[in-house]
Design a protein around this motif. Structure first.
Motif, mmCIF file in Angstrom:
data_model
loop_
_atom_site.group_PDB
_atom_site.id
_atom_site.type_symbol
_atom_site.label_atom_id
_atom_site.label_comp_id
_atom_site.label_asym_id
_atom_site.label_seq_id
_atom_site.Cartn_x
_atom_site.Cartn_y
_atom_site.Cartn_z
ATOM 1 N N LYS A 46 12.741 0.071 -6.527
ATOM 2 C CA LYS A 46 14.533 0.212 -6.107
ATOM 3 C C LYS A 46 14.758 1.243 -4.754
ATOM 4 C CE LYS A 46 15.997 -0.890 -10.167
ATOM 5 N NZ LYS A 46 16.324 -0.957 -11.992
ATOM 6 N N LYS A 47 13.894 2.521 -4.892
ATOM 7 C CA LYS A 47 13.809 3.996 -4.178
ATOM 8 C C LYS A 47 13.431 3.123 -2.866
ATOM 9 C CE LYS A 47 13.638 8.502 -4.541
ATOM 10 N NZ LYS A 47 13.287 9.693 -5.732
ATOM 11 N N VAL A 48 12.530 2.635 -2.321
ATOM 12 C CA VAL A 48 12.032 2.034 -1.083
ATOM 13 C C VAL A 48 12.575 1.204 -0.136
ATOM 14 C CG1 VAL A 48 9.909 0.848 -0.151
ATOM 15 C CG2 VAL A 48 9.326 2.586 -1.902
ATOM 16 N N ASP A 49 13.613 0.293 -1.139
ATOM 17 C CA ASP A 49 14.137 -1.243 -0.962
ATOM 18 C C ASP A 49 15.181 -0.425 -1.151
ATOM 19 O OD1 ASP A 49 12.133 -2.837 -1.649
ATOM 20 O OD2 ASP A 49 13.534 -4.123 -3.338
ATOM 21 N N LYS A 50 16.105 0.568 -1.459
ATOM 22 C CA LYS A 50 17.440 0.834 -0.839
ATOM 23 C C LYS A 50 17.572 1.788 0.703
ATOM 24 C CE LYS A 50 20.436 4.054 -3.438
ATOM 25 N NZ LYS A 50 21.533 4.720 -4.226
ATOM 26 N N LEU A 51 16.157 2.431 1.140
ATOM 27 C CA LEU A 51 16.201 3.057 2.115
ATOM 28 C C LEU A 51 16.044 2.032 2.940
ATOM 29 C CD1 LEU A 51 13.434 5.732 1.096
ATOM 30 C CD2 LEU A 51 15.651 6.573 2.060
ATOM 31 N N LEU A 52 15.242 0.859 2.733
ATOM 32 C CA LEU A 52 15.164 -0.119 4.025
ATOM 33 C C LEU A 52 16.584 -1.558 4.044
ATOM 34 C CD1 LEU A 52 11.843 -0.737 2.918
ATOM 35 C CD2 LEU A 52 12.430 0.340 5.149
ATOM 36 N N GLY A 53 17.397 -1.250 3.233
ATOM 37 C CA GLY A 53 18.066 -2.269 3.046
ATOM 38 C C GLY A 53 17.941 -3.398 2.183
ATOM 39 N N ARG A 54 16.772 -3.183 1.367
ATOM 40 C CA ARG A 54 16.480 -4.899 0.929
ATOM 41 C C ARG A 54 16.466 -4.440 -0.513
ATOM 42 N NH1 ARG A 54 12.567 -6.918 3.672
ATOM 43 N NH2 ARG A 54 11.440 -8.034 2.415
ATOM 44 N N ASP A 55 18.147 -3.899 -1.223
ATOM 45 C CA ASP A 55 17.620 -4.379 -2.126
ATOM 46 C C ASP A 55 19.309 -5.337 -3.335
ATOM 47 O OD1 ASP A 55 19.967 -2.622 -0.898
ATOM 48 O OD2 ASP A 55 21.024 -1.722 -2.498
ATOM 49 N N LYS A 56 19.452 -5.852 -1.788
ATOM 50 C CA LYS A 56 20.353 -6.847 -2.091
ATOM 51 C C LYS A 56 19.628 -8.110 -1.878
ATOM 52 C CE LYS A 56 24.989 -4.882 -1.286
ATOM 53 N NZ LYS A 56 26.124 -4.273 -0.433
ATOM 54 N N ILE A 57 18.198 -8.063 -1.611
ATOM 55 C CA ILE A 57 17.051 -9.452 -0.954
ATOM 56 C C ILE A 57 17.142 -9.648 -2.102
ATOM 57 C CG2 ILE A 57 15.701 -10.520 0.140
ATOM 58 C CD1 ILE A 57 15.932 -8.541 2.361
ATOM 59 N N GLU A 58 17.164 -11.162 -2.585
ATOM 60 C CA GLU A 58 16.743 -11.742 -4.073
ATOM 61 C C GLU A 58 14.806 -11.326 -3.467
ATOM 62 O OE1 GLU A 58 18.196 -15.514 -4.090
ATOM 63 O OE2 GLU A 58 20.555 -15.136 -4.106
ATOM 64 N N ARG B 63 0.581 -1.171 -0.258
ATOM 65 C CA ARG B 63 0.049 -0.273 -0.263
ATOM 66 C C ARG B 63 0.996 1.030 -0.180
ATOM 67 N NH1 ARG B 63 -4.811 -1.427 4.342
ATOM 68 N NH2 ARG B 63 -5.726 -3.270 2.749
ATOM 69 N N LEU B 64 1.822 1.299 0.368
ATOM 70 C CA LEU B 64 2.853 2.239 0.706
ATOM 71 C C LEU B 64 3.483 2.841 -0.726
ATOM 72 C CD1 LEU B 64 4.731 4.191 2.415
ATOM 73 C CD2 LEU B 64 5.978 2.810 3.392
ATOM 74 N N LEU B 65 4.355 1.378 -1.208
ATOM 75 C CA LEU B 65 4.975 1.504 -2.250
ATOM 76 C C LEU B 65 4.042 2.218 -3.367
ATOM 77 C CD1 LEU B 65 7.345 0.865 -3.857
ATOM 78 C CD2 LEU B 65 5.507 -1.357 -4.004
ATOM 79 N N LYS B 66 2.344 1.650 -3.653
ATOM 80 C CA LYS B 66 1.579 2.142 -4.603
ATOM 81 C C LYS B 66 1.521 3.648 -4.571
ATOM 82 C CE LYS B 66 -1.184 1.525 -7.541
ATOM 83 N NZ LYS B 66 -1.233 1.478 -9.701
ATOM 84 N N GLU B 67 0.893 4.279 -2.858
ATOM 85 C CA GLU B 67 0.894 5.679 -3.058
ATOM 86 C C GLU B 67 2.308 6.466 -3.543
ATOM 87 O OE1 GLU B 67 -1.436 8.459 0.093
ATOM 88 O OE2 GLU B 67 -0.900 6.260 0.939
ATOM 89 N N ILE B 68 3.363 6.019 -3.089
ATOM 90 C CA ILE B 68 4.923 6.675 -3.187
ATOM 91 C C ILE B 68 4.653 7.201 -4.750
ATOM 92 C CG2 ILE B 68 6.999 6.001 -4.134
ATOM 93 C CD1 ILE B 68 6.477 5.243 -0.758
ATOM 94 N N ILE B 69 4.468 5.474 -5.384
ATOM 95 C CA ILE B 69 4.250 5.612 -6.859
ATOM 96 C C ILE B 69 3.146 7.009 -7.817
ATOM 97 C CG2 ILE B 69 4.006 4.558 -9.347
ATOM 98 C CD1 ILE B 69 5.376 1.538 -7.341
ATOM 99 N N VAL B 70 2.267 6.348 -7.128
ATOM 100 C CA VAL B 70 0.891 7.299 -7.444
ATOM 101 C C VAL B 70 1.421 9.255 -7.876
ATOM 102 C CG1 VAL B 70 -1.300 8.378 -7.401
ATOM 103 C CG2 VAL B 70 -0.336 5.358 -7.953
ATOM 104 N N SER B 71 1.889 9.090 -6.056
ATOM 105 C CA SER B 71 2.297 10.736 -5.950
ATOM 106 C C SER B 71 3.315 11.029 -6.470
ATOM 107 C CB SER B 71 2.848 11.013 -4.311
ATOM 108 O OG SER B 71 3.441 11.608 -4.204
ATOM 109 N N LEU B 72 4.453 10.327 -6.455
ATOM 110 C CA LEU B 72 6.057 11.055 -7.282
ATOM 111 C C LEU B 72 6.050 10.792 -9.130
ATOM 112 C CD1 LEU B 72 8.605 9.393 -4.981
ATOM 113 C CD2 LEU B 72 7.691 11.876 -6.146
ATOM 114 N N LYS B 73 4.734 9.693 -9.357
ATOM 115 C CA LYS B 73 4.412 9.686 -10.886
ATOM 116 C C LYS B 73 5.576 9.123 -11.464
ATOM 117 C CE LYS B 73 1.220 13.572 -10.975
ATOM 118 N NZ LYS B 73 0.572 14.612 -11.656
ATOM 119 N N ILE B 74 5.960 8.304 -10.588
ATOM 120 C CA ILE B 74 7.382 7.210 -11.493
ATOM 121 C C ILE B 74 6.689 6.040 -12.014
ATOM 122 C CG2 ILE B 74 9.063 8.356 -10.356
ATOM 123 C CD1 ILE B 74 8.986 6.376 -8.283
ATOM 124 N N THR B 75 7.800 5.405 -12.772
ATOM 125 C CA THR B 75 6.963 3.711 -12.687
ATOM 126 C C THR B 75 7.262 2.408 -11.569
ATOM 127 O OG1 THR B 75 9.588 3.180 -12.927
ATOM 128 C CG2 THR B 75 8.138 3.984 -15.144
#
Length: 331
Positions: free
Chosen positions: A313-325, A295-307
């Protein structure tokens, strides 16, 4: 002999001198004693006078106080008597009024009893005789025809300001981000209502919400980009996990997710996030995390008008999950 006489005379003279001295001394002592006694007597007299004066003042004050207290007591008694008299007068007036009302009721009842409806005279129809019908009620013979018409009043449509328009993205607390497809009019229990038709594409669901009940349902617009920056700050903070039973924490997380507020959803994501070095999540933890994350990711995508990919990628980087498979997908 002469010598003896001379010695005697000398002795007498010396005795007289001693007597004179002693007499003078005694006089001085008596004077001193007299002065002291006089001073003492004066001091005692002054003390007595002072004491008597103080006593008189005290007695006067006591007398004055007693008089004042007596006056106050008398005044209070007078006031009480007046209050009692007023109450008695009020009671008497109330009794008189009640008695008068009862008398009026009795008189009315008597009048009703006295008024007796006159009996209708029977008309015996004799052949060849015409009877006058003046004694009968003319309304009985000339009854007016009345029509009872039930008027159904049209319920006027309430003019409510529309907060959203078509193609606007909306946050519904229990379902997340949706899009307003249409604003349709429907008749419900004889009342015309305007409704928002909200589509949730990921859930294949349509929800209709009356326009005048948007506040009750906690419908809101998607957060602005400025607010999203604050959400990114929350995601970078350390997790604040309470040391309580998991069942209670799970309940709190669920309430935060369904509140519809983006800050609370961000807090849930932050607290339930697990990086590479941390322990694995339980099944229930993972379910709650994925729900809040989606739900958080969907709202961020709609608000910032990004894919979707850029947002993830942006959210995972902040959470440190960009390396999790096996990171969660968009829900």
């Amino acid at each position: 002999m002469k010598k003896e006489k001379i010695n005697k005379s000398k002795k007498n003279v010396s005795i007289k001198k001693v007597n004179k001295k002693t007499a003078a001394k005694e006089k001085i002592v008596t004077k001193k004693v007299a002065k002291k006694t006089a001073v003492k007597n004066e001091a005692t007299k002054k003390k007595v006078v002072k004491k008597t004066a103080v006593k008189n003042v005290a007695t006067k004050k006591k007398v004055a106080k007693k008089k004042v207290s007596k006056k106050t007591v008398v005044k209070k008694k007078v006031v009480k008597k007046k209050v009692v008299k007023k109450k008695v007068v009020k009671k008497k007036v109330a009794k008189k009024k009640s008695v008068a009302k009862k008398k009026i009721k009795i008189e009315k009842e008597k009048k009703k009893e006295i008024i007796i409806k006159p009996k209708k005279k029977r008309i015996i129809s004799l052949p060849g005789v015409q009877h006058k019908r003046t004694h009968l009620n003319p309304s009985h013979w000339q009854a007016k025809k009345t029509k009872k018409i039930l008027e159904i009043k049209d319920i006027k449509e309430k003019k409510v300001k529309k907060i959203f328009s078509t193609k606007d993205y909306v946050v519904y607390p229990t379902h997340g981000v949706g899009q307003v497809i249409d604003i349709e009019k429907r008749e419900v229990v004889g009342q015309k209502l305007e409704m928002y038709v909200i589509e949730f594409p990921n859930m294949d669901m349509l929800v209709r919400v009356p326009v005048d009940k948007t506040k009750l349902n906690n419908l809101r617009k998607v957060s602005r980009p400025g607010k999203i920056q604050n959400i990114f700050k929350i995601l970078t903070e350390k997790a604040r996990i309470k040391r309580t039973m998991w069942s209670r924490r799970a309940q709190e997380y669920d309430q935060k997710i369904n509140s519809g507020e983006i800050e609370q959803m961000a807090e849930v994501v932050r607290d339930l996030n697990r990086a590479d070095s941390q322990a694995e999540q339980s099944y229930s933890e993972r379910q709650l995390f994925e729900l809040a994350y989606g739900r958080l990711l969907k709202e961020i995508i709609v608000s910032l008008k990004i894919t979707d990919e850029a947002g993830k990628k942006k959210v995972d980087k902040l959470l440190g999950r960009d390396k999790i498979e096996n990171a969660p997908l968009v829900i």
